[in-house]
Design an enzyme around this catalytic site. Structure first.
Site, mmCIF file in Angstrom:
data_model
loop_
_atom_site.group_PDB
_atom_site.id
_atom_site.type_symbol
_atom_site.label_atom_id
_atom_site.label_comp_id
_atom_site.label_asym_id
_atom_site.label_seq_id
_atom_site.Cartn_x
_atom_site.Cartn_y
_atom_site.Cartn_z
ATOM 1 N N ASP A 1 -6.528 -7.040 4.178
ATOM 2 C CA ASP A 1 -7.573 -6.283 3.575
ATOM 3 C C ASP A 1 -8.477 -7.303 2.917
ATOM 4 O O ASP A 1 -9.789 -7.265 3.100
ATOM 5 C CB ASP A 1 -7.048 -5.312 2.421
ATOM 6 C CG ASP A 1 -8.202 -4.832 1.815
ATOM 7 O OD1 ASP A 1 -9.080 -4.004 2.389
ATOM 8 O OD2 ASP A 1 -8.169 -4.607 0.669
ATOM 9 N N ASP B 1 -3.098 -18.244 0.016
ATOM 10 C CA ASP B 1 -4.331 -18.942 -0.753
ATOM 11 C C ASP B 1 -4.934 -19.874 -0.022
ATOM 12 O O ASP B 1 -6.282 -20.092 0.002
ATOM 13 C CB ASP B 1 -3.740 -19.436 -2.053
ATOM 14 C CG ASP B 1 -2.348 -20.046 -1.906
ATOM 15 O OD1 ASP B 1 -1.785 -20.099 -0.780
ATOM 16 O OD2 ASP B 1 -1.810 -20.616 -2.867
ATOM 17 N N TYR C 1 0.756 -1.381 0.045
ATOM 18 C CA TYR C 1 -0.033 0.010 -0.147
ATOM 19 C C TYR C 1 0.783 1.230 -0.155
ATOM 20 O O TYR C 1 0.561 2.280 -0.456
ATOM 21 C CB TYR C 1 -0.906 0.095 1.344
ATOM 22 C CG TYR C 1 -2.236 -0.438 1.019
ATOM 23 C CD1 TYR C 1 -2.325 -1.904 0.551
ATOM 24 C CD2 TYR C 1 -3.420 0.164 1.508
ATOM 25 C CE1 TYR C 1 -3.709 -2.632 0.489
ATOM 26 C CE2 TYR C 1 -4.567 -0.566 1.272
ATOM 27 C CZ TYR C 1 -4.736 -1.825 0.949
ATOM 28 O OH TYR C 1 -6.176 -2.271 0.842
ATOM 29 N N LYS D 1 3.017 -15.429 1.804
ATOM 30 C CA LYS D 1 3.048 -16.290 0.432
ATOM 31 C C LYS D 1 4.369 -16.575 0.600
ATOM 32 O O LYS D 1 5.219 -16.234 -0.663
ATOM 33 C CB LYS D 1 2.641 -15.258 -0.557
ATOM 34 C CG LYS D 1 2.669 -15.824 -1.944
ATOM 35 C CD LYS D 1 1.338 -16.983 -2.045
ATOM 36 C CE LYS D 1 1.483 -17.594 -3.427
ATOM 37 N NZ LYS D 1 0.505 -18.863 -3.521
ATOM 38 N N ASP E 1 -12.418 -9.006 4.597
ATOM 39 C CA ASP E 1 -13.655 -8.853 3.853
ATOM 40 C C ASP E 1 -14.332 -10.303 3.716
ATOM 41 O O ASP E 1 -15.630 -10.501 3.951
ATOM 42 C CB ASP E 1 -13.222 -8.437 2.264
ATOM 43 C CG ASP E 1 -13.723 -6.730 2.254
ATOM 44 O OD1 ASP E 1 -13.126 -6.147 3.054
ATOM 45 O OD2 ASP E 1 -14.416 -6.353 1.223
HETATM 46 C C1 IPM Z 1 -10.518 -1.331 4.445
HETATM 47 C C2 IPM Z 1 -10.607 -0.505 2.946
HETATM 48 C C3 IPM Z 1 -9.572 0.328 2.822
HETATM 49 C C4 IPM Z 1 -8.203 -0.472 2.437
HETATM 50 C C5 IPM Z 1 -9.614 1.225 1.399
HETATM 51 C C6 IPM Z 1 -11.057 2.227 1.423
HETATM 52 C C7 IPM Z 1 -8.416 2.196 1.008
HETATM 53 O O1 IPM Z 1 -10.783 -1.435 2.134
HETATM 54 O O2 IPM Z 1 -10.087 -0.408 5.274
HETATM 55 O O3 IPM Z 1 -10.378 -2.413 4.265
HETATM 56 O O4 IPM Z 1 -7.870 -0.870 1.408
HETATM 57 O O5 IPM Z 1 -7.445 -0.493 3.601
HETATM 58 MG MG MG Z 2 -10.856 -3.476 2.670
#
Ligand code: IPM
Ligand code: MG
Length: 357
Positions: free
Chosen positions: A248, A224, A141, A192, A252
């Site tokens: 990240d 993975d 990032y 990884k 999710d």
């Molecule tokens: C998160 C979001 C952020 C990230 C974005 C909005 C930059 O997806 O907080 O997980 O990738 O960190």
């Molecule tokens: Mg995110």
């Protein structure tokens, strides 16, 4: 207890969900004998519109000066065509980086009341309680160089840099081991290492840190496989520690085990316990302004703030119990709706949590 809290509503559903979390803080001020002082500053697209930058200097200064920060969400199609440095996401990334909040806690807890909201079978997710510790201020990032350049052959190429130094790996691993010590005593380091040198070093440092925690068990897993295992048998995990981008993605994924990304809070801490608190979901421009967004991830982020930055664990428990209560009562925003429950909007959900407090 008194504290100064900076609130950054941001974009999309950000202002709506933050408004509900503020109701909870106001209720604590009224009823729990605390003095939480709230200030507000713009960030993201809203800040770009008002000040021409996604993270105004004044917002950053106030963020440095306050005791804790509560953020809604940033981003939206309106700002997607801007230059990268002007985009809302850049504001959030700069804030995380400037504040040095390198350890991002993303707990994924399956509330029993929501067991049939997950797309997975109830028996797979029932009782799930995994903590993802995501490195937040390094890795791909932030790595330099980065950009889009034209090669000699006239073709354009995009490039980014993935780099972690030993100290960055060590400090986030320590945080994960400390956390594991207070819960299930197991850390799974996700990398990884079969492909990336960065991961090879990550694995070595994680192993070195583990040597200092003989009460915590360390395992390693390729990312993975970790993605597959999180869907196959998520309850095998206690604490997962991983890099910025892997964290990240996996967080999710983990959110859907709990039924909805609208339920997942997060805490990002620096070396001294100062924190930035935000739901893990984004600005959801498709539902913004309609009053249907789930405010619970933001309210639960407020609970994390009470626990980690304001040293008020009993108030944190109280907020979390109230969330449990409204779920027991069958109240559901659309993202967690299921047969036999009562559909409510953002505001009603916030009001119900306040009533339960
Ligand atoms: C998160 C979001 C952020 C990230 C974005 C909005 C930059 O997806 O907080 O997980 O990738 O960190
Ligand atoms: Mg995110």
């Amino acid at each position: 207890m008194s504290a100064r809290i900076l609130v950054l509503p941001g974009d999309g559903i950000g202002p709506e969900i933050v408004a509900e979390a503020l109701k909870v803080l106001e209720a604590l001020n009224r009823e729990a004998g605390v003095a939480l002082e709230v200030e507000r500053s713009p960030i993201g697209g809203a800040a770009f519109d008002a000040h021409g930058v996604p993270l105004p200097e004044e917002t950053l200064e106030r963020a440095r000066a306050c005791d804790a920060i509560l953020l809604g969400a940033v981003g939206g199609p309106k700002w997607d065509a801007l230059e990268r440095d002007s985009r809302p996401e850049r504001g959030l990334l700069s804030l995380r980086s400037e504040l040095g909040v390198f350890a991002n806690f993303r707990p994924a807890i399956a509330y029993p009341q929501l067991a049939d909201t997950s797309t997975l079978k109830p028996e797979v997710v029932q009782g799930l309680d995994v903590l993802i510790v995501r490195e937040l201020t390094g890795g791909i990032y932030f790595g330099q160089p980065r950009g889009i350049r034209e090669r000699r052959d006239g073709r354009r190429e995009g490039f980014n840099t993935l780099a972690y130094d030993e100290d960055e790996i060590e400090r986030v691993c320590r945080v994960a081991f400390e956390a594991a010590r207070r819960r299930g005593g197991r850390v799974c380091s996700v990398d990884k290492a079969n492909v990336l040198e960065t991961s090879e070093l990550w694995r070595e440092i994680a192993t070195r840190v583990a040597a200092r925690y003989d009460d915590v068990e360390l395992s390693h897993m390729y990312v993975d496989n970790a993605a597959m295992q999180l869907v196959r048998a998520p309850k095998q995990f206690d604490v997962i520690v991983t890099s910025n981008m892997f964290g990240d993605i996996l967080s999710d994924l983990a959110s859907m085990l709990t039924g909805s990304i609208g339920m997942l809070p997060s805490a990002s801490l620096d070396a001294f316990g100062k924190g930035l608190y935000e739901p893990i979901h984004g600005a959801a421009p498709d539902i913004a302004g309609r009053g249907v967004a789930n405010p619970l991830a933001t309210i639960l982020s407020t609970a994390m703030m009470l626990r980690y930055s304001l040293d008020a664990p009993e108030l944190a428990n109280r907020v979390e119990r109230s969330v449990g209560q409204v779920l027991d009562d069958g109240l559901r925003t659309p993202d967690i709706e299921s047969p036999g429950t009562t559909l409510v909007g953002t505001r009603e959900m916030g009001d119900a949590v306040v009533a339960a407090l």
